[in-house]
Write a protein that holds these residues in place. Structure first.
Motif, mmCIF file in Angstrom:
data_model
loop_
_atom_site.group_PDB
_atom_site.id
_atom_site.type_symbol
_atom_site.label_atom_id
_atom_site.label_comp_id
_atom_site.label_asym_id
_atom_site.label_seq_id
_atom_site.Cartn_x
_atom_site.Cartn_y
_atom_site.Cartn_z
ATOM 1 N N MET A 263 0.824 -1.206 0.000
ATOM 2 C CA MET A 263 0.000 0.000 0.000
ATOM 3 C C MET A 263 0.858 1.257 0.000
ATOM 4 S SD MET A 263 -3.003 -1.074 2.704
ATOM 5 C CE MET A 263 -3.908 -2.611 2.533
ATOM 6 N N LEU A 264 1.879 1.284 0.855
ATOM 7 C CA LEU A 264 2.753 2.455 0.943
ATOM 8 C C LEU A 264 3.457 2.714 -0.385
ATOM 9 C CD1 LEU A 264 4.144 4.656 2.698
ATOM 10 C CD2 LEU A 264 5.916 2.962 3.185
ATOM 11 N N ASN A 265 4.020 1.670 -0.979
ATOM 12 C CA ASN A 265 4.732 1.846 -2.246
ATOM 13 C C ASN A 265 3.794 2.298 -3.360
ATOM 14 O OD1 ASN A 265 7.011 1.016 -0.907
ATOM 15 N ND2 ASN A 265 7.088 -1.015 -1.829
ATOM 16 N N SER A 266 2.572 1.807 -3.339
ATOM 17 C CA SER A 266 1.599 2.212 -4.356
ATOM 18 C C SER A 266 1.211 3.678 -4.184
ATOM 19 C CB SER A 266 0.354 1.335 -4.269
ATOM 20 O OG SER A 266 0.661 0.001 -4.562
ATOM 21 N N LEU A 267 0.949 4.084 -2.941
ATOM 22 C CA LEU A 267 0.600 5.478 -2.678
ATOM 23 C C LEU A 267 1.754 6.409 -3.032
ATOM 24 C CD1 LEU A 267 -1.195 4.982 0.750
ATOM 25 C CD2 LEU A 267 -2.278 5.794 -1.360
ATOM 26 N N THR A 268 2.968 5.987 -2.712
ATOM 27 C CA THR A 268 4.146 6.809 -3.006
ATOM 28 C C THR A 268 4.313 7.004 -4.508
ATOM 29 O OG1 THR A 268 5.234 5.971 -1.012
ATOM 30 C CG2 THR A 268 6.618 7.024 -2.665
ATOM 31 N N SER A 269 4.134 5.906 -5.265
ATOM 32 C CA SER A 269 4.339 5.999 -6.717
ATOM 33 C C SER A 269 3.308 6.899 -7.387
ATOM 34 C CB SER A 269 4.281 4.597 -7.332
ATOM 35 O OG SER A 269 2.981 4.042 -7.212
ATOM 36 N N LYS A 270 2.131 7.035 -6.768
ATOM 37 C CA LYS A 270 1.072 7.855 -7.358
ATOM 38 C C LYS A 270 1.138 9.321 -6.940
ATOM 39 C CE LYS A 270 -2.090 3.975 -7.954
ATOM 40 N NZ LYS A 270 -3.382 3.360 -7.602
ATOM 41 N N VAL A 294 11.499 2.343 4.175
ATOM 42 C CA VAL A 294 10.409 3.221 4.613
ATOM 43 C C VAL A 294 10.966 4.568 5.072
ATOM 44 C CG1 VAL A 294 8.505 3.483 6.243
ATOM 45 C CG2 VAL A 294 8.992 1.245 5.253
ATOM 46 N N ARG A 295 12.126 4.541 5.725
ATOM 47 C CA ARG A 295 12.737 5.799 6.174
ATOM 48 C C ARG A 295 13.066 6.694 4.981
ATOM 49 N NH1 ARG A 295 18.034 5.059 9.554
ATOM 50 N NH2 ARG A 295 16.736 3.357 10.302
ATOM 51 N N ASP A 296 13.591 6.102 3.914
ATOM 52 C CA ASP A 296 13.916 6.887 2.711
ATOM 53 C C ASP A 296 12.656 7.500 2.109
ATOM 54 O OD1 ASP A 296 16.561 6.226 3.013
ATOM 55 O OD2 ASP A 296 16.538 4.629 1.508
ATOM 56 N N ILE A 297 11.581 6.710 2.068
ATOM 57 C CA ILE A 297 10.319 7.226 1.524
ATOM 58 C C ILE A 297 9.839 8.420 2.351
ATOM 59 C CG2 ILE A 297 7.857 6.705 1.279
ATOM 60 C CD1 ILE A 297 8.590 3.941 0.335
ATOM 61 N N ALA A 298 9.905 8.284 3.669
ATOM 62 C CA ALA A 298 9.442 9.363 4.545
ATOM 63 C C ALA A 298 10.294 10.619 4.382
ATOM 64 C CB ALA A 298 9.453 8.896 5.996
ATOM 65 N N GLU A 299 11.603 10.440 4.196
ATOM 66 C CA GLU A 299 12.486 11.597 4.031
ATOM 67 C C GLU A 299 12.271 12.296 2.701
ATOM 68 O OE1 GLU A 299 16.407 10.095 4.601
ATOM 69 O OE2 GLU A 299 16.220 9.951 6.798
ATOM 70 N N GLU A 300 11.859 11.539 1.691
ATOM 71 C CA GLU A 300 11.692 12.105 0.353
ATOM 72 C C GLU A 300 10.290 12.665 0.100
ATOM 73 O OE1 GLU A 300 12.684 8.840 -2.122
ATOM 74 O OE2 GLU A 300 14.786 8.770 -1.479
ATOM 75 N N ASN A 301 9.344 12.406 1.006
ATOM 76 C CA ASN A 301 7.961 12.847 0.808
ATOM 77 C C ASN A 301 7.451 13.530 2.071
ATOM 78 O OD1 ASN A 301 6.972 11.305 -1.906
ATOM 79 N ND2 ASN A 301 8.343 9.965 -0.727
ATOM 80 N N ASP A 302 7.162 14.809 1.962
ATOM 81 C CA ASP A 302 6.737 15.588 3.126
ATOM 82 C C ASP A 302 5.417 15.102 3.713
ATOM 83 O OD1 ASP A 302 8.978 17.147 2.838
ATOM 84 O OD2 ASP A 302 7.967 18.707 1.666
#
Length: 379
Positions: A263-270, A294-302
């Motif tokens: 779910m997280l990866n799908s939301l991030t990609s969209k 997950v930490r990288d995703i959080a750092e790259e997306n406000d």
């Protein structure tokens, strides 16, 4: 193995309501004490079947095996294999009339399941990249994510596209370990966003010694890159609601994070921009998989934030925010958001705690989405 998700479609199948009504008429001849204990008897029969050496849950096997196999299973029932288990459970109450009623009811269930699942097979086959039954896939990568969790990447042997899926769904994998007399099927959540080319599952090594999970250990120890396995199409009724106008809170304990990662990866990609809170509980950093991802995703997306609980952090642990078991009261300000939808998965105790906490805050049932790994249970 505990990270096989609940894979029974029967409780959520509209036809099951009709089935229960029709089954009630089948059992109306029974004494009230027998009729009212029918569900308990079914559970006990499952135990009898397990003790007899069958390696699968009977009702879940029914809902996922082929129509031909299920027909053989019910034929076996009529030839007394399962009927003997029912008779053993009921004891002196198992009169000829009662056993005949059981046989008739199971025959009715066979026809019902076959009809419903045939529709599912047709639907899976007609999807772009879809197929019917099983399909051969090659293991193209195997990655150790933590001391307990390893990911397996599969691509189809025929080189054709694969069906997309809803983030949160699972696939079935057929394996035949040397120590098993039977070919075994397990269901594992897909742990990445759909890409039309491959699938990923992330499997926890379950237990040790006499309590070890046979299939999880077989996957970890014996399935290697280049091996070919058979997979069933993606399925499952636990998946992400694609609304982009409300906050999303993804909560997991242990390997329950696998559908949350999808779910997280799908939301991030969209790049939806909606607030997303990823709450995870693990024992410590040694067994915590995908932490850096997950930490990288959080750092790259406000709009995305990660919150970590470690039950028993060691001196080497530094990424967690809270020590001790997950306590939602500690983070209520972060996750008790207007209109938020909550998705959670993990051990039964964890999920019961999460649901009770959210309901205590006034979160309505339509905003609670969850899945139990293992046979279907009510929280």
């Amino acid at each position: 193995d505990s990270n096989s998700p609940n894979n029974s479609f029967v409780p959520s199948c509209p036809a099951s309501l009709s089935a229960r009504c029709k089954l009630s008429s089948r059992f109306s001849m029974l004494p009230e004490s027998i009729e009212t204990s029918i569900c308990k008897t079914m559970l006990l029969v499952e135990l009898e079947i397990t003790e007899a050496g069958m390696t699968v849950n009977y009702y879940e096997w029914c809902s996922h095996s082929s129509c031909e196999n299920r027909a053989l299973l019910f034929q076996s029932f009529r030839e007394s294999t399962l009927l003997e288990a029912v008779a053993h459970v009921l004891g002196e109450a198992a009169t000829d009339d009662i056993l005949n009623a059981w046989t008739e009811a199971y025959g009715f269930l066979a026809d019902l399941f076959i009809e419903v699942e045939e529709g599912i097979y047709r639907e899976n086959e007609q999807l772009a990249g879809g197929w019917r039954g099983t399909r051969e896939f090659k293991v193209v990568n195997k990655v150790k994510e933590s001391d307990l969790i390893t990911s397996f990447y599969f691509e189809p042997v025929d080189g054709l596209p694969v069906a997309d899926y809803q983030p949160g769904q699972y696939i079935g994998i057929y394996l035949h370990p040397e120590q098993s007399e039977h070919r075994c099927i397990r269901q594992y959540s897909l742990s990445d966003a759909p890409n039309g080319k491959s699938y990923r599952i992330s499997v926890k090594r379950e237990g040790e010694g006499e309590t070890q999970g046979m299939i999880s250990h077989y996957l970890h120890d014996h399935v290697q890159v280049g091996d070919v396995v058979e997979l069933c199409p993606p399925s499952g009724d636990f998946y992400l609601n694609h609304r982009t106008d409300v906050p999303v809170v993804l909560m997991s304990g242990g390997v329950g994070q696998t559908p949350m990662l999808s779910m997280l990866n799908s939301l991030t990609s969209k790049k939806t921009g909606q607030p997303i809170i990823f709450v995870h509980g693990a024992i410590n950093s040694k067994v915590h998989a995908f932490d850096q991802h997950v930490r990288d995703i959080a750092e790259e997306n406000d709009n995305i934030e990660q919150v970590l609980f470690y039950d028993e952090p060691t001196g080497d642990c530094s990424a967690h925010h809270y020590a001790g078991r997950t306590d939602l009261e500690l983070i209520r300000e972060k996750i008790d958001l207007p209109g938020a939808h909550y998705y959670f998965c993990g051990p039964l105790g964890y999920m019961s705690m999460v649901k009770a906490s959210l309901q205590g805050w006034g979160v309505t049932e339509d905003r609670l989405h969850y899945e139990v790994f293992g046979p279907h249970k009510n929280l």
